[in-house]
Motif scaffolding. Structure first.
Motif, short mmCIF file in Angstrom:
data_model
loop_
_atom_site.label_atom_id
_atom_site.label_comp_id
_atom_site.label_asym_id
_atom_site.label_seq_id
_atom_site.Cartn_x
_atom_site.Cartn_y
_atom_site.Cartn_z
N SER A 12 40.72 14.91 10.12
CA SER A 12 40.77 15.01 11.58
C SER A 12 41.61 16.19 12.07
O SER A 12 41.64 16.48 13.27
CB SER A 12 41.32 13.72 12.18
OG SER A 12 42.66 13.51 11.77
N LYS A 13 42.29 16.88 11.16
CA LYS A 13 43.15 18.01 11.54
C LYS A 13 42.28 19.19 11.98
O LYS A 13 41.46 19.69 11.20
CB LYS A 13 44.06 18.42 10.38
CG LYS A 13 44.98 17.32 9.87
CD LYS A 13 46.07 17.00 10.87
CE LYS A 13 47.06 15.98 10.31
NZ LYS A 13 48.09 15.61 11.29
N ILE A 14 42.51 19.66 13.19
CA ILE A 14 41.70 20.74 13.74
C ILE A 14 41.83 22.01 12.90
O ILE A 14 40.85 22.71 12.63
CB ILE A 14 42.10 21.04 15.20
CG1 ILE A 14 41.93 19.77 16.07
CG2 ILE A 14 41.27 22.18 15.76
CD1 ILE A 14 40.52 19.25 16.12
N GLY A 15 43.06 22.31 12.48
CA GLY A 15 43.29 23.51 11.68
C GLY A 15 42.52 23.48 10.37
O GLY A 15 41.95 24.49 9.95
N LYS A 44 35.42 25.56 7.81
CA LYS A 44 34.28 26.29 8.37
C LYS A 44 34.38 27.77 8.04
O LYS A 44 33.38 28.41 7.67
CB LYS A 44 34.24 26.08 9.89
CG LYS A 44 33.02 26.72 10.55
CD LYS A 44 33.00 26.41 12.05
CE LYS A 44 31.77 27.03 12.71
NZ LYS A 44 31.72 26.74 14.17
N GLN A 50 39.76 21.75 9.80
CA GLN A 50 38.34 21.87 10.13
C GLN A 50 37.94 23.34 10.31
O GLN A 50 36.90 23.78 9.81
CB GLN A 50 38.03 21.08 11.40
CG GLN A 50 38.19 19.57 11.26
CD GLN A 50 38.06 18.84 12.59
OE1 GLN A 50 37.69 19.44 13.61
NE2 GLN A 50 38.35 17.55 12.60
N LYS A 51 38.80 24.09 11.00
CA LYS A 51 38.51 25.51 11.22
C LYS A 51 38.53 26.29 9.90
O LYS A 51 37.69 27.16 9.67
CB LYS A 51 39.53 26.10 12.19
CG LYS A 51 39.40 25.60 13.63
CD LYS A 51 40.44 26.26 14.53
CE LYS A 51 40.29 25.79 15.97
NZ LYS A 51 41.32 26.39 16.86
#
Length: 547
Positions: free
Chosen positions: A470-473, A479, A475-476
């Motif tokens: 769930s960590k946005i960093g 990707k 996920q980025k």
């Protein structure tokens, strides 16, 4: 670890910034952006293709020594060119005395060991016999921003003079004229080079590897000396309750203020303001360090080949720090912490007494628990790094006893519990061969109960990708790197198969070795029986001889 700024690429006309360990070559000091850091542009990269390790070593050393000589020679030339200005500055500090400045050639300077990784030193002698040192910061093809250089100088000189005022054996120091007259202008270009003056101290530097291998009697003597020094430092009053580095007040009142922590590596930002702090707690401070590291990892400034593993491990450290009750305690008092305690910052005389403490750049003010934990290099060894062993080492044991004998068991407790800070000092570094259990162990009861990752690195990646999905960093980054949980699971599956093959191969080799031993033992038994038959010696006698 070097400072991690965005530097201009060495390629003419290139506007892409260079950022990262590998972009600034540790051999030739040249800086290349990711696009131009190639074998064609940068010959050092071709060394990695060499199969002969000795040739790789010899050529690397040759490049490094040549680059170092060129860099130090530039400093010598700069000092020689500006000698009269430096002498004028010295005269302004001691108006009634005549200084002389010795500027040796490179070979003499190298033989005298008067330069290290960051600074070059030149001897100043006044006509009355007083000796000072001109301390010049080295510069290379990737110049450090003026703001950073000036702040570090201001902090180190402020720290030295405050310590000297309280009878700690450090040299008194004097800022260069360009900073004495313009302390508030941190963007002012340093002279054309950064420098300051300090007193000359006698003594011989020691090294951590020498200290940890001393005979027990000498180790005990050193521990007593070191503890006396630390006790003296612990008695220095500081009018702060936060964590940061010393700076002079901008009003030139002679008072000090607490600024950010001046550091290298990943505990900084790419752009101004470069440093973090001051902080109310060490939790706040270490979270800032980890977050900055995560940002550098995302930018590809650290381990590009293991970028996912590096990021996930720092997320694990972040979870541990976030859960720590010890790090969350605001300090009731703060203390000086030397940030480069390799051992050679200590000067000792022939009688084994500590007569000087040098290299206070990057020092800071922190909690008692951190300030008086044993220096990292006093307990760092292979098993600490690779096997996660947090046990107290012999030198640390002697420090604890010395503190107790000197009436400061509270500082001995700082050594006993100091592995927490040794582990945290490794933020920004990552290695797949380290046993990560050692990092969780130092957080004790604060370690989240459900934080139980597997031992194998490939299984750890899958575990933490699920835990922190769930960590946005993250996920980025996934990707950005075109990486998914499915790919990680498939990679782990293949790795397990390979591990199985290796284990099967090892088992086969062990079985072959066992059969060879049994065959050899049988041949030996038959030979001994033949000897017995011929000589008439009974088997018990042979067994006795064999035993």
């Amino acid at each position: 670890m070097p400072e991690l700024f965005e530097y201009p690429c060495h390629e003419p006309g290139c506007l892409s910034p260079a950022l990262g360990w590998t972009d600034k070559c540790e051999l030739c000091y040249a800086v290349w952006c990711s696009n131009h850091n190639t074998k064609e542009n940068h010959p050092c990269i071709a060394l990695y293709d060499l199969d002969d390790l000795q040739e790789y070593h010899d050529r690397s050393v040759d490049i490094k020594l040549t680059a170092r000589k060129n860099k130090i020679t530039r400093v010598i030339q700069q000092v020689a060119t500006n000698k009269e200005i430096l002498l004028s500055d010295l005269k302004s500090l001691r108006p009634d005395h005549q200084p002389s400045l010795t500027i040796p050639d490179y070979e003499s300077l190298e033989e005298s060991d008067w330069f290290g990784g960051f600074n070059v030193h030149f001897l100043v002698i006044f006509e009355d016999g007083v000796k000072w040192v001109l301390r010049v910061r080295q510069s290379d093809q990737a110049p450090i921003p003026n703001e950073v250089i000036n702040d570090i100088l201001l902090s180190e000189v402020s720290t030295l003079n405050y310590l000297s005022k309280h009878n700690i054996p450090v040299p008194k120091a004097w800022l260069p004229r360009y900073l004495r007259e313009n302390e508030e202008d941190i963007h002012r270009p340093p002279f054309p080079f950064a420098y300051f003056f300090c007193e000359f101290l006698t003594g011989k530097p020691v090294h951590a590897h020498e200290l940890t291998s001393l005979p027990e009697k000498k180790m005990i003597d050193f521990a007593n000396e070191f503890c006396k020094l630390q006790i003296a430092i612990s008695n220095i009053p500081l009018p702060f309750k936060k964590i940061g580095s010393l700076l002079p007040e901008r009003t030139k009142s002679g008072e000090l203020r607490l600024g950010p922590i001046f550091n290298r590596g990943t505990f900084m930002k790419v752009s101004s303001p470069y440093f973090f702090g001051p902080f109310k707690t060490n939790k706040e401070r270490y979270l800032a360090h980890i977050d900055a590291t995560l940002e550098y990892i995302t930018k590809g400034a650290l381990l590009k080949s293991r970028i996912i593993q590096d990021y996930l491990w720092h997320l694990e450290l972040r979870e541990l720090v976030e859960a720590s009750s010890i790090l969350d305690q605001p300090p009731e008092a703060v203390f000086f912490k030397h940030a480069d305690e390799r051992g050679d910052h200590l000067l000792m005389n022939d009688k084994g007494h500590i007569v000087g403490v040098l290299d206070w750049e990057w020092s800071y003010i922190t909690t008692k628990e951190e300030a008086f934990a044993a220096p990292f290099n006093f307990g760092k060894d292979t098993v600490f790094r690779r096997e996660g062993d947090n046990s107290i080492r012999p030198l640390e044991q002697h420090l604890i006893r010395a503190y107790e004998n000197l009436g400061r068991p509270d500082l001995g407790d700082c050594v006993k519990n100091g592995k927490l800070y040794s582990r945290l000092s490794m933020i920004g570094y990552y290695s797949g061969i380290w046993d990560k259990k050692g990092f969780r162990e130092v957080f004790g009861k604060d370690t989240p109960a459900d934080l139980q990752p597997p031992d194998k690195e490939y299984d750890r990646v899958v575990y933490f990708m699920k835990r922190y999905q769930s960590k946005i960093g993250l996920q980025k980054l996934l990707k950005q790197e075109n990486w998914t949980l499915e790919k990680a699971e498939e990679q782990a599956k293949r790795a397990k198969v390979e591990d199985g093959k290796e284990e099967e191969n090892e088992a086969r080799l062990r079985e072959e070795d066992r059969l060879k031993r049994e065959k050899k033992e049988e041949q030996y038994r038959l030979l001994m029986e033949e000897v017995d038959r011929i000589s008439g010696v009974n088997s018990d006698s042979v067994s006795d001889v064999d035993l």
